[in-house]
Design a protein around this motif. Structure first.
Motif, PDB file in Angstrom:
ATOM      1  N   LEU A 286      38.921  43.184  40.600  1.00 16.34           N
ATOM      2  CA  LEU A 286      40.250  43.243  39.996  1.00 16.34           C
ATOM      3  C   LEU A 286      41.304  43.532  41.064  1.00 16.34           C
ATOM      4  CD1 LEU A 286      41.826  43.034  37.388  1.00 16.34           C
ATOM      5  CD2 LEU A 286      41.475  45.484  37.028  1.00 16.34           C
ATOM      6  N   GLU A 287      40.944  44.318  42.058  1.00 19.39           N
ATOM      7  CA  GLU A 287      41.878  44.603  43.145  1.00 19.39           C
ATOM      8  C   GLU A 287      42.234  43.339  43.917  1.00 19.39           C
ATOM      9  OE1 GLU A 287      40.658  47.078  46.611  1.00 19.39           O
ATOM     10  OE2 GLU A 287      42.310  48.360  45.925  1.00 19.39           O
ATOM     11  N   GLU A 288      41.229  42.484  44.190  1.00 17.32           N
ATOM     12  CA  GLU A 288      41.491  41.220  44.884  1.00 17.32           C
ATOM     13  C   GLU A 288      42.413  40.337  44.061  1.00 17.32           C
ATOM     14  OE1 GLU A 288      37.513  40.269  47.507  1.00 17.32           O
ATOM     15  OE2 GLU A 288      37.418  39.977  45.356  1.00 17.32           O
ATOM     16  N   ALA A 289      42.119  40.226  42.753  1.00 19.12           N
ATOM     17  CA  ALA A 289      42.949  39.394  41.885  1.00 19.12           C
ATOM     18  C   ALA A 289      44.379  39.918  41.841  1.00 19.12           C
ATOM     19  CB  ALA A 289      42.347  39.362  40.481  1.00 19.12           C
ATOM     20  N   TYR A 290      44.527  41.236  41.766  1.00 16.30           N
ATOM     21  CA  TYR A 290      45.853  41.858  41.730  1.00 16.30           C
ATOM     22  C   TYR A 290      46.611  41.606  43.031  1.00 16.30           C
ATOM     23  CZ  TYR A 290      49.252  45.657  42.131  1.00 16.30           C
ATOM     24  OH  TYR A 290      50.389  46.389  42.334  1.00 16.30           O
TER      25      TYR A 290
END
Length: 309
Positions: A286-290
């Protein structure tokens, strides 16, 4: 319509700075909606507008189909925590909650119920000014729950919590959503939103850049990317880049590759005699997507890889 927050076309400026630029989204019942974005993206301003604390040049913000300011007993409709430090430090935790309860025609029994719900029984008669940040967060949650509202809005509720408190908060927020409430949670901690939120609204520079389920966001961020594990990263990166791939180093021996299928990557590495131990589909965090979504919306960015003067 009761358990909803509807934000439609909000526009607001502070002088020349545009804080909200057509902000629109809906918080639906029965799920935890994460609200994320870089510093200065407009999260706090949006929440303040929802509560009627800030005015806007255009747009509407409705709670259960009505403006918050029009609600006669607002805590029965929406419970909010924007600032855990917003309390009278000389009052006890129970006194603070009693004061709020009386403003809404609620009795002491409900105060004791919410104290128990958030685990503050042993500290209920202590002065709130001596509370740790984690205890103030629990007191803020108790305040938001006083009116047993169908809608909850919490700004950074994980701040200051110890590991036990974080685990409790995750489960508690999920349980509130399972009861059919609409729960909006603002957080900078992607790990906590990953483990808590069902839906995610990501904003940047006053606009919504993503409004989707967490699972759909992760699937979109992962699609077409390949994970390569190799001890010869410095050889593999230029080799694959020359073939048109976008190559990102994600660890000391791992690369994430976009623009080339795994079969082509294996062929190129084998032909160049570059050793590798894994080629597989990449599963984005989720951090990468964010970070990908907000890459162009970050206002304050620190230097990397440079020595301090």
């Amino acid at each position: 319509m009761e358990a909803t927050i509807e934000v439609n076309g909000l526009r607001k400026s502070f002088g020349r700075a545009v804080a909200l630029d057509g902000m629109s989204f809906t918080v639906k019942p029965g799920q935890v909606t994460g609200f994320a974005g870089p510093n200065g993206a407009g999260k706090s301003t949006t929440m303040r507008v929802i509560l009627g604390l800030d005015s806007v040049e255009a747009g509407t913000a409705l709670v259960g189909g009505r403006p918050y300011r029009s609600l006669r007993r607002p805590l029965l409709h929406l419970g909010a925590l924007l600032d855990a430090a917003a309390l009278q430090p000389s009052r006890s935790a129970r006194g603070h909650l009693l004061w709020l309860a009386h403003s809404q025609d609620l009795g002491a029994r409900r105060v004791d119920e919410v104290i128990r719900l958030v685990g503050l029984e042993k500290a209920a008669r202590r002065k709130a000014g001596g509370f740790s940040l984690g205890m103030r967060q629990r007191l803020g949650i108790a305040s938001a729950l006083l009116g047993d509202p169908p809608v909850l809005m919490l700004d950074e509720p994980f701040n200051g919590l110890d590991p036990e408190g974080i685990v409790w908060m995750r489960g508690f927020l999920k349980s509130l959503a399972r009861e059919g409430r609409a729960v909006l949670v603002s957080s900078h901690l992607m790990s906590e939103l990953r483990d808590t939120a069902d839906h995610l609204v990501v904003i940047g520079r006053g606009k919504v850049v993503a409004d989707t389920s967490v699972s759909e966001l992760l699937e979109a961020a992962s699609r077409g990317r390949v994970l390569l594990r190799t001890a010869e990263r410095e050889q593999a990166m230029p080799l694959l880049a020359r073939e048109g791939a976008t190559v990102t180093a994600t660890g000391p021996d791992t690369l994430t590759i976009a623009g080339l299928p795994s079969e082509r990557i294996v062929h190129l590495l084998g032909r160049a005699a570059v050793p590798f131990s894994e080629v597989s589909a990449h599963h984005a965090t989720l951090e990468e997507a964010y970070m990908e979504l907000t890459r162009d919306a970050v206002e304050f960015r620190g230097a990397t890889g440079e020595k301090a003067a």
